[in-house]
Design a protein around this motif. Structure first.
Motif, PDB file in Angstrom:
ATOM      1  N   GLU A  34     -47.285 -69.029  98.090  1.00 48.62           N
ATOM      2  CA  GLU A  34     -47.210 -67.610  98.434  1.00 48.62           C
ATOM      3  C   GLU A  34     -48.467 -67.164  99.179  1.00 48.62           C
ATOM      4  O   GLU A  34     -48.392 -66.365 100.126  1.00 48.62           O
ATOM      5  N   ALA A  35     -49.625 -67.680  98.752  1.00 48.51           N
ATOM      6  CA  ALA A  35     -50.871 -67.345  99.454  1.00 48.51           C
ATOM      7  C   ALA A  35     -50.847 -67.896 100.876  1.00 48.51           C
ATOM      8  O   ALA A  35     -51.286 -67.229 101.827  1.00 48.51           O
ATOM      9  N   ALA A  36     -50.340 -69.123 101.043  1.00 52.07           N
ATOM     10  CA  ALA A  36     -50.266 -69.713 102.385  1.00 52.07           C
ATOM     11  C   ALA A  36     -49.283 -68.957 103.265  1.00 52.07           C
ATOM     12  O   ALA A  36     -49.535 -68.739 104.457  1.00 52.07           O
ATOM     13  N   LEU A  37     -48.166 -68.532 102.689  1.00 54.64           N
ATOM     14  CA  LEU A  37     -47.185 -67.768 103.460  1.00 54.64           C
ATOM     15  C   LEU A  37     -47.763 -66.429 103.899  1.00 54.64           C
ATOM     16  O   LEU A  37     -47.549 -65.991 105.033  1.00 54.64           O
ATOM     17  N   ALA A  38     -48.508 -65.789 103.009  1.00 56.03           N
ATOM     18  CA  ALA A  38     -49.152 -64.522 103.378  1.00 56.03           C
ATOM     19  C   ALA A  38     -50.178 -64.740 104.493  1.00 56.03           C
ATOM     20  O   ALA A  38     -50.305 -63.914 105.406  1.00 56.03           O
ATOM     21  N   TYR A  39     -50.895 -65.864 104.440  1.00 50.61           N
ATOM     22  CA  TYR A  39     -51.886 -66.158 105.484  1.00 50.61           C
ATOM     23  C   TYR A  39     -51.196 -66.390 106.826  1.00 50.61           C
ATOM     24  O   TYR A  39     -51.661 -65.906 107.869  1.00 50.61           O
ATOM     25  N   VAL A  40     -50.082 -67.118 106.827  1.00 55.88           N
ATOM     26  CA  VAL A  40     -49.367 -67.366 108.079  1.00 55.88           C
ATOM     27  C   VAL A  40     -48.862 -66.054 108.664  1.00 55.88           C
ATOM     28  O   VAL A  40     -48.874 -65.851 109.886  1.00 55.88           O
ATOM     29  N   ARG A  41     -48.436 -65.143 107.808  1.00 54.11           N
ATOM     30  CA  ARG A  41     -48.006 -63.828 108.304  1.00 54.11           C
ATOM     31  C   ARG A  41     -49.178 -63.046 108.889  1.00 54.11           C
ATOM     32  O   ARG A  41     -49.017 -62.334 109.893  1.00 54.11           O
ATOM     33  N   GLU A  42     -50.338 -63.177 108.280  1.00 52.77           N
ATOM     34  CA  GLU A  42     -51.523 -62.530 108.847  1.00 52.77           C
ATOM     35  C   GLU A  42     -51.860 -63.129 110.215  1.00 52.77           C
ATOM     36  O   GLU A  42     -52.237 -62.409 111.148  1.00 52.77           O
ATOM     37  N   VAL A  43     -51.732 -64.439 110.337  1.00 50.67           N
ATOM     38  CA  VAL A  43     -51.991 -65.099 111.618  1.00 50.67           C
ATOM     39  C   VAL A  43     -50.977 -64.627 112.661  1.00 50.67           C
ATOM     40  O   VAL A  43     -51.331 -64.374 113.820  1.00 50.67           O
ATOM     41  N   ALA A  44     -49.719 -64.487 112.257  1.00 50.83           N
ATOM     42  CA  ALA A  44     -48.700 -64.002 113.188  1.00 50.83           C
ATOM     43  C   ALA A  44     -49.002 -62.582 113.641  1.00 50.83           C
ATOM     44  O   ALA A  44     -48.824 -62.240 114.813  1.00 50.83           O
ATOM     45  N   ALA A  45     -49.471 -61.744 112.707  1.00 47.01           N
ATOM     46  CA  ALA A  45     -49.828 -60.374 113.076  1.00 47.01           C
ATOM     47  C   ALA A  45     -51.023 -60.357 114.023  1.00 47.01           C
ATOM     48  O   ALA A  45     -51.061 -59.570 114.982  1.00 47.01           O
ATOM     49  N   ALA A  46     -52.007 -61.227 113.780  1.00 42.36           N
ATOM     50  CA  ALA A  46     -53.160 -61.306 114.675  1.00 42.36           C
ATOM     51  C   ALA A  46     -52.737 -61.792 116.063  1.00 42.36           C
ATOM     52  O   ALA A  46     -53.227 -61.295 117.085  1.00 42.36           O
ATOM     53  N   GLN A  47     -51.809 -62.759 116.108  1.00 42.42           N
ATOM     54  CA  GLN A  47     -51.322 -63.234 117.401  1.00 42.42           C
ATOM     55  C   GLN A  47     -50.594 -62.125 118.149  1.00 42.42           C
ATOM     56  O   GLN A  47     -50.748 -61.957 119.364  1.00 42.42           O
ATOM     57  N   ALA A  48     -49.784 -61.354 117.422  1.00 46.16           N
ATOM     58  CA  ALA A  48     -49.078 -60.237 118.056  1.00 46.16           C
ATOM     59  C   ALA A  48     -50.041 -59.194 118.595  1.00 46.16           C
ATOM     60  O   ALA A  48     -49.725 -58.499 119.565  1.00 46.16           O
ATOM     61  N   ALA A  49     -51.224 -59.088 117.987  1.00 42.27           N
ATOM     62  CA  ALA A  49     -52.230 -58.135 118.455  1.00 42.27           C
ATOM     63  C   ALA A  49     -53.072 -58.683 119.594  1.00 42.27           C
ATOM     64  O   ALA A  49     -53.951 -57.985 120.094  1.00 42.27           O
ATOM     65  N   GLY A  50     -52.838 -59.947 119.991  1.00 37.61           N
ATOM     66  CA  GLY A  50     -53.553 -60.520 121.125  1.00 37.61           C
ATOM     67  C   GLY A  50     -54.521 -61.621 120.787  1.00 37.61           C
ATOM     68  O   GLY A  50     -55.242 -62.084 121.682  1.00 37.61           O
ATOM     69  N   ALA A  51     -54.570 -62.071 119.550  1.00 33.35           N
ATOM     70  CA  ALA A  51     -55.505 -63.131 119.179  1.00 33.35           C
ATOM     71  C   ALA A  51     -55.011 -64.481 119.687  1.00 33.35           C
ATOM     72  O   ALA A  51     -53.808 -64.724 119.781  1.00 33.35           O
ATOM     73  N   LYS A  52     -55.958 -65.349 120.021  1.00 35.99           N
ATOM     74  CA  LYS A  52     -55.642 -66.723 120.441  1.00 35.99           C
ATOM     75  C   LYS A  52     -55.676 -67.593 119.184  1.00 35.99           C
ATOM     76  O   LYS A  52     -56.736 -67.924 118.664  1.00 35.99           O
ATOM     77  N   VAL A  53     -54.509 -67.950 118.706  1.00 37.22           N
ATOM     78  CA  VAL A  53     -54.376 -68.646 117.417  1.00 37.22           C
ATOM     79  C   VAL A  53     -54.483 -70.150 117.639  1.00 37.22           C
ATOM     80  O   VAL A  53     -53.811 -70.703 118.518  1.00 37.22           O
TER      81      VAL A  53
END
Length: 312
Positions: A277-296
């Motif tokens: 669950e912690a890893a899934l939450a982290y991946v969602r945070e990464v997806a949100a950062a990518q949507a905001a323009g971050a280079k993942v």
């Protein structure tokens, strides 16, 4: 927004990669730097491929093939069909031909949905990104026509291009002899400039996520081992009772050992679920950062699998 293999901000980081991607977009009439459009394209193509796999031709072909392969073995077992062996073999051959034709037809339609249109250009974009050193967060198995487990080369792999040399380090923005601003002016303009140009940061990886990556594929043997120990203990006790050999009752010691193994497995399962669950939450945070323009950067194999199975 879903986690993309690569976003427009990462492609724009290298002007050469951006130019190559735009050239592909001109050929296919699609803007591959538009993250929202790419997300919609991937979702639509994935639904189309799943619909093709559920077409009647696919499962009817499999049924016809199965019947055609089994019929020659079933006929000798049925006395009423023994006298009509050649007719039965002919029917089996017809079923095989029809089954192969239906399966080939279904696969052709599926592959056409996978390789026609802008989705084919997107695989070229991913190949160009790799060639220019732009990291891909993950490549979904269905995008390359691989199985759900991710094995094999796939029906439409990402194309490979010659590696492009990385760009040299960019020179400083001001020359050595350029006039400098006064300290007051610099301090006055620095906050607004820094806030306007500040890149979106990828969230740091928590320790729980690192632990999940370590133990994601660990375990899974406790249930089977516990059952074997329990059966061995019960079998030893039954043998002792039926053969008048009291030494067999010693196998009953395996029963509490089986319970201990089950208990360890249950605790490990709970811990893995918590870390998952912690890893899934982290991946969602990464997806949100990518949507905001971050280079993942590229995700680890464990996180890639989690992202693909959960449609993050």
């Amino acid at each position: 927004m879903d986690l993309l293999p690569v976003n427009g901000a990462a492609l724009a980081d290298d002007p050469r990669a951006l130019e190559a991607v735009r050239a592909v977009g001109l050929r296919y009439g699609f803007d591959y730097t538009d993250d929202a459009a790419v997300t919609a394209l991937l979702a639509e193509r994935k639904r189309a491929l799943e619909a093709e796999q559920r077409q009647p031709a696919a499962w009817l072909g499999v049924l016809a093939l199965t019947a055609g392969l089994l019929l020659p073995f079933v006929v000798p077992m049925v006395p009423a069909l023994t006298d009509r062996l050649f007719a039965a073999l002919g029917a089996a051959g017809c079923l095989l031909v029809v089954g192969v034709a239906l399966v080939v037809h279904a696969r052709t339609r599926w592959k056409r949905a996978l390789t026609r249109g802008p989705i084919a250009g997107y695989r070229e974009v991913l190949g160009l990104a790799r060639a220019h050193g732009v990291p891909l967060t993950h490549v979904p198995a269905w995008l390359e026509g691989r199985s759900s487990t991710g094995g094999g080369k796939g029906a439409a792999p990402i194309p490979t291009y010659a590696t492009v040399e990385p760009l040299p380090d960019t020179p400083p923005s001001h020359a050595q002899g350029a006039p400098s601003t006064t300290p007051i002016a610099a301090s006055a303009t620095a906050p607004s400039t820094a806030s306007a140009a500040a890149p979106v940061a990828v969230p740091p990886k928590p320790e729980a996520v690192r632990s999940y990556e370590t133990m994601a594929d660990v375990g899974g043997w406790h249930d089977e081992t516990g059952c074997l120990l329990f059966l061995a203990g019960g079998g030893g006790a039954i043998w002792a009772a039926t053969s008048a050999e009291p030494v067999g009752y010693g196998a009953l010691l395996l029963v509490p050992l089986a319970g201990y193994v089950w208990l360890i497995g249950r605790r490990q399962g709970r811990e893995k679920e918590r870390l998952r669950e912690a890893a899934l939450a982290y991946v969602r945070e990464v997806a949100a950062a990518q949507a905001a323009g971050a280079k993942v950067p590229e995700l680890s194999p464990e996180l890639r699998k989690l992202a693909e199975t959960q449609d993050v």
